[in-house]
Motif scaffolding. Structure first.
Motif, PDB file in Angstrom:
ATOM      1  N   MET A   1       0.592  -1.056   0.023  1.00  0.00           N
ATOM      2  CA  MET A   1       0.054   0.148  -0.145  1.00  0.00           C
ATOM      3  C   MET A   1       1.186   1.598  -0.163  1.00  0.00           C
ATOM      4  O   MET A   1       1.388   1.440   0.394  1.00  0.00           O
ATOM      5  CB  MET A   1      -0.611  -0.584   1.094  1.00  0.00           C
ATOM      6  N   ARG A   2       0.355   2.505  -0.929  1.00  0.00           N
ATOM      7  CA  ARG A   2       1.136   3.631  -0.932  1.00  0.00           C
ATOM      8  C   ARG A   2       0.362   4.659  -1.436  1.00  0.00           C
ATOM      9  O   ARG A   2      -0.315   5.026  -0.663  1.00  0.00           O
ATOM     10  CB  ARG A   2       1.994   3.814  -2.308  1.00  0.00           C
ATOM     11  N   ILE A   3       1.105   6.037  -0.018  1.00  0.00           N
ATOM     12  CA  ILE A   3       0.035   7.040  -0.148  1.00  0.00           C
ATOM     13  C   ILE A   3       0.444   8.105  -1.318  1.00  0.00           C
ATOM     14  O   ILE A   3       1.312   7.548  -1.986  1.00  0.00           O
ATOM     15  CB  ILE A   3       1.065   7.803   1.112  1.00  0.00           C
ATOM     16  N   THR A   4      -1.241   8.411  -2.219  1.00  0.00           N
ATOM     17  CA  THR A   4      -0.893   8.559  -3.331  1.00  0.00           C
ATOM     18  C   THR A   4      -0.913  10.563  -3.185  1.00  0.00           C
ATOM     19  O   THR A   4      -1.132  10.452  -4.197  1.00  0.00           O
ATOM     20  CB  THR A   4      -2.509   8.027  -4.213  1.00  0.00           C
ATOM     21  N   ASP A   5      -1.965  10.291  -2.576  1.00  0.00           N
ATOM     22  CA  ASP A   5      -2.054  12.575  -2.009  1.00  0.00           C
ATOM     23  C   ASP A   5      -2.609  12.423  -0.710  1.00  0.00           C
ATOM     24  O   ASP A   5      -3.022  11.441   0.406  1.00  0.00           O
ATOM     25  CB  ASP A   5      -3.456  12.873  -3.097  1.00  0.00           C
ATOM     26  N   ILE A   6      -2.347  14.056  -0.056  1.00  0.00           N
ATOM     27  CA  ILE A   6      -3.254  14.636   1.012  1.00  0.00           C
ATOM     28  C   ILE A   6      -4.119  15.816   0.945  1.00  0.00           C
ATOM     29  O   ILE A   6      -3.711  16.104   0.209  1.00  0.00           O
ATOM     30  CB  ILE A   6      -1.729  15.145   2.065  1.00  0.00           C
ATOM     31  N   ARG A   7      -5.434  15.559   1.081  1.00  0.00           N
ATOM     32  CA  ARG A   7      -6.096  16.985   0.855  1.00  0.00           C
ATOM     33  C   ARG A   7      -6.457  17.292   2.227  1.00  0.00           C
ATOM     34  O   ARG A   7      -6.514  16.167   3.046  1.00  0.00           O
ATOM     35  CB  ARG A   7      -7.688  15.372   0.487  1.00  0.00           C
TER      36      ARG A   7
ATOM     37  N   ASP B   1      -4.733   9.452   1.137  1.00  0.00           N
ATOM     38  CA  ASP B   1      -5.549   8.616  -0.237  1.00  0.00           C
ATOM     39  C   ASP B   1      -4.119   7.189   0.045  1.00  0.00           C
ATOM     40  O   ASP B   1      -2.993   7.661  -0.147  1.00  0.00           O
ATOM     41  CB  ASP B   1      -6.373   9.677  -1.217  1.00  0.00           C
ATOM     42  N   THR B   2      -5.010   6.128  -0.618  1.00  0.00           N
ATOM     43  CA  THR B   2      -3.885   5.121  -1.042  1.00  0.00           C
ATOM     44  C   THR B   2      -3.878   4.229  -1.770  1.00  0.00           C
ATOM     45  O   THR B   2      -4.707   4.590  -2.917  1.00  0.00           O
ATOM     46  CB  THR B   2      -3.722   4.441   0.157  1.00  0.00           C
ATOM     47  N   ASP B   3      -3.132   4.027  -3.239  1.00  0.00           N
ATOM     48  CA  ASP B   3      -3.668   3.424  -3.688  1.00  0.00           C
ATOM     49  C   ASP B   3      -4.580   1.957  -3.973  1.00  0.00           C
ATOM     50  O   ASP B   3      -4.420   1.563  -4.631  1.00  0.00           O
ATOM     51  CB  ASP B   3      -1.924   2.407  -4.744  1.00  0.00           C
ATOM     52  N   GLU B   4      -4.801   1.433  -2.709  1.00  0.00           N
ATOM     53  CA  GLU B   4      -5.710   0.823  -2.068  1.00  0.00           C
ATOM     54  C   GLU B   4      -7.285   1.166  -2.756  1.00  0.00           C
ATOM     55  O   GLU B   4      -7.659   0.053  -2.362  1.00  0.00           O
ATOM     56  CB  GLU B   4      -5.039  -0.235  -1.638  1.00  0.00           C
ATOM     57  N   GLY B   5      -7.685   2.266  -2.185  1.00  0.00           N
ATOM     58  CA  GLY B   5      -8.253   2.781  -2.057  1.00  0.00           C
ATOM     59  C   GLY B   5      -8.698   3.220  -0.756  1.00  0.00           C
ATOM     60  O   GLY B   5     -10.181   3.818  -0.618  1.00  0.00           O
TER      61      GLY B   5
ATOM     62  N   ASP C   1       4.602   3.173   2.546  1.00  0.00           N
ATOM     63  CA  ASP C   1       3.837   2.734   3.187  1.00  0.00           C
ATOM     64  C   ASP C   1       2.914   3.626   4.141  1.00  0.00           C
ATOM     65  O   ASP C   1       3.377   4.192   5.092  1.00  0.00           O
ATOM     66  CB  ASP C   1       4.542   1.463   3.582  1.00  0.00           C
ATOM     67  N   PRO C   2       1.371   3.822   4.032  1.00  0.00           N
ATOM     68  CA  PRO C   2       0.734   4.312   6.065  1.00  0.00           C
ATOM     69  C   PRO C   2       1.154   3.945   7.072  1.00  0.00           C
ATOM     70  O   PRO C   2       1.410   3.843   7.769  1.00  0.00           O
ATOM     71  CB  PRO C   2      -0.470   3.998   5.049  1.00  0.00           C
ATOM     72  N   PHE C   3       1.639   2.323   6.961  1.00  0.00           N
ATOM     73  CA  PHE C   3       1.859   1.507   7.946  1.00  0.00           C
ATOM     74  C   PHE C   3       3.329   1.445   8.581  1.00  0.00           C
ATOM     75  O   PHE C   3       3.725   1.429  10.031  1.00  0.00           O
ATOM     76  CB  PHE C   3       2.094   0.146   7.526  1.00  0.00           C
TER      77      PHE C   3
END
Length: 382
Positions: free
Chosen positions: A1-7, A24-28, A59-61
């Motif tokens: 899992m990867r971080i894709t954006d921060i809003r 947001d992450t690439d796994e939704g 990875d958010p972990f």
């Protein structure tokens, strides 16, 4: 899992602009965090967007490494602003972890150490600063089921007070004790107001009313002043909400003078907060985290407190915010008879309702001017 954006989203609560973050992450899976800082909503928002390039793709972990990248690697001391930006992003990562694993956040922090969390009410004294008003409002609080309540009886005082204002503050404390009876904890909020001598004069004068603590009686960053007050005060001293790194707590704790520690996860992030709770435990102290920044901060503290063996009391503003504040989250976060439990849904257990939140825009007058008359009414500043 990867971080894709921060809003980021700012919600214009009249007494403090609330700043929320979604990662947001690439796994939704999307995580929710909060970066509220009184008077600095747009400043922290800018800091989040300036720092987010450091964590996009991570990875958010990996929250420990994420924290290091946003604090150590920047090699600057941005204080509470930097800490709020860090905490907003890191909290959202913990939310993502809980959702990915299907467990509430407190399970990730050590599991259930308590059946429920005893709360103290704050923000309830909005209808006047005289002793009659304090008496009537305090009775309403205990009628709601609270067994502890906190208040600042000192008006707009700063460093010293004249004799009439001193006497008025003590009358307010006496009125609250009279209203709630002998079995309810009353907590006196100092808001970093006083010199050492004034703080000790107040501590002596309030002692007959048996406060459970005298909070932040002097400015926080001269730890020697806080230690002096703690050693000489007949009332236990509580503090810590202003500190934004482990080292400040280490310096405070080594003096073995303050044993009620009010760490602020909003400035530290959950990883450091959990470590600081352990430091306090090792010093035979208890924790009562500060959770007055905003509603997500309160939920974060609920998860932390549930997993902290040496937890003491949980701060609640949520019952005394504007009624619409519960509408911007799903499901609502409720206190029952003076106690609460953190949500059992995965992660934080709540979601931000963006359409509802958009109804309350940012306003520069939304901040808490603690050294102005009538600040306790929590109304927008003109």
């Amino acid at each position: 899992m990867r971080i894709t954006d921060i809003r980021t989203y700012i919600v214009g609560n009249p007494w403090k602009n609330w700043l929320f973050v979604q990662v947001d992450t690439d796994e939704g899976i999307t995580g929710l965090g909060e970066g509220t800082l009184n008077g600095f909503a747009k400043t922290v928002e800018a800091a989040i967007h300036e720092l987010k390039h450091l964590v996009i793709g991570m990875d958010p972990f990996d929250v420990e490494t994420i924290s290091l990248k946003m604090i150590r690697d920047v090699y600057s001391d941005g204080g509470q602003v930097q800490g709020s930006a860090l905490a907003a992003i890191e909290t959202a990562c913990w939310d993502i972890m809980g959702k990915a694993l299907g467990v509430p956040m407190y399970k990730l922090l050590g599991g259930k150490a308590h059946d429920k969390l005893r709360c103290y009410a704050n923000g309830w004294y909005r209808g006047g600063a005289d002793e009659e008003s304090f008496f009537n409002q305090a009775k309403e609080v205990v009628d709601k089921g609270y067994t502890a309540l906190k208040f600042d009886p000192f008006g707009a005082a700063w460093r010293t007070v004249d004799r009439s204002d001193f006497a008025g503050a003590i009358r307010n404390i006496a009125a609250v004790r009279d209203a709630v009876g002998p079995d309810v904890d009353i907590l006196i909020e100092g808001h970093n107001r006083f010199s050492v001598h004034t703080a000790l004069q107040f501590a002596d004068a309030m002692a007959p009313y048996e406060p459970t603590w005298f909070e932040a009686p002097v400015p926080p960053y001269r730890i020697s002043s806080m230690v002096e007050v703690a050693r000489r005060s007949p009332v236990p001293i509580a503090c810590g909400e202003d500190y934004y790194n482990r080292e400040q707590f280490a310096e405070l704790l080594k003096h073995d003078a303050v044993h009620i520690i009010q760490l602020e996860p909003q400035f530290l992030g959950l990883s450091a907060s959990k470590q600081i709770c352990g430091m306090v435990h090792a010093h035979n102290g208890v924790t009562a985290p500060h959770s007055a920044q905003g509603p997500v901060c309160s939920i974060v503290c609920a998860h932390l407190n549930m997993a902290t063996p040496n937890f003491f009391l949980h701060e609640i503003f949520d019952d005394f915010n504007h009624s619409w504040a519960q509408d911007i989250f799903s499901p609502p976060f409720k206190v029952e008879n003076g106690y609460l439990q953190p949500p059992e849904r995965p992660g934080l257990g709540v979601e931000l309702q963006l359409e509802e939140a958009a109804k309350y825009p940012y306003h520069p007058g939304h901040w808490l001017p603690l050294f102005k008359q009538n600040w306790e009414k929590r109304e927008p500043v003109e």
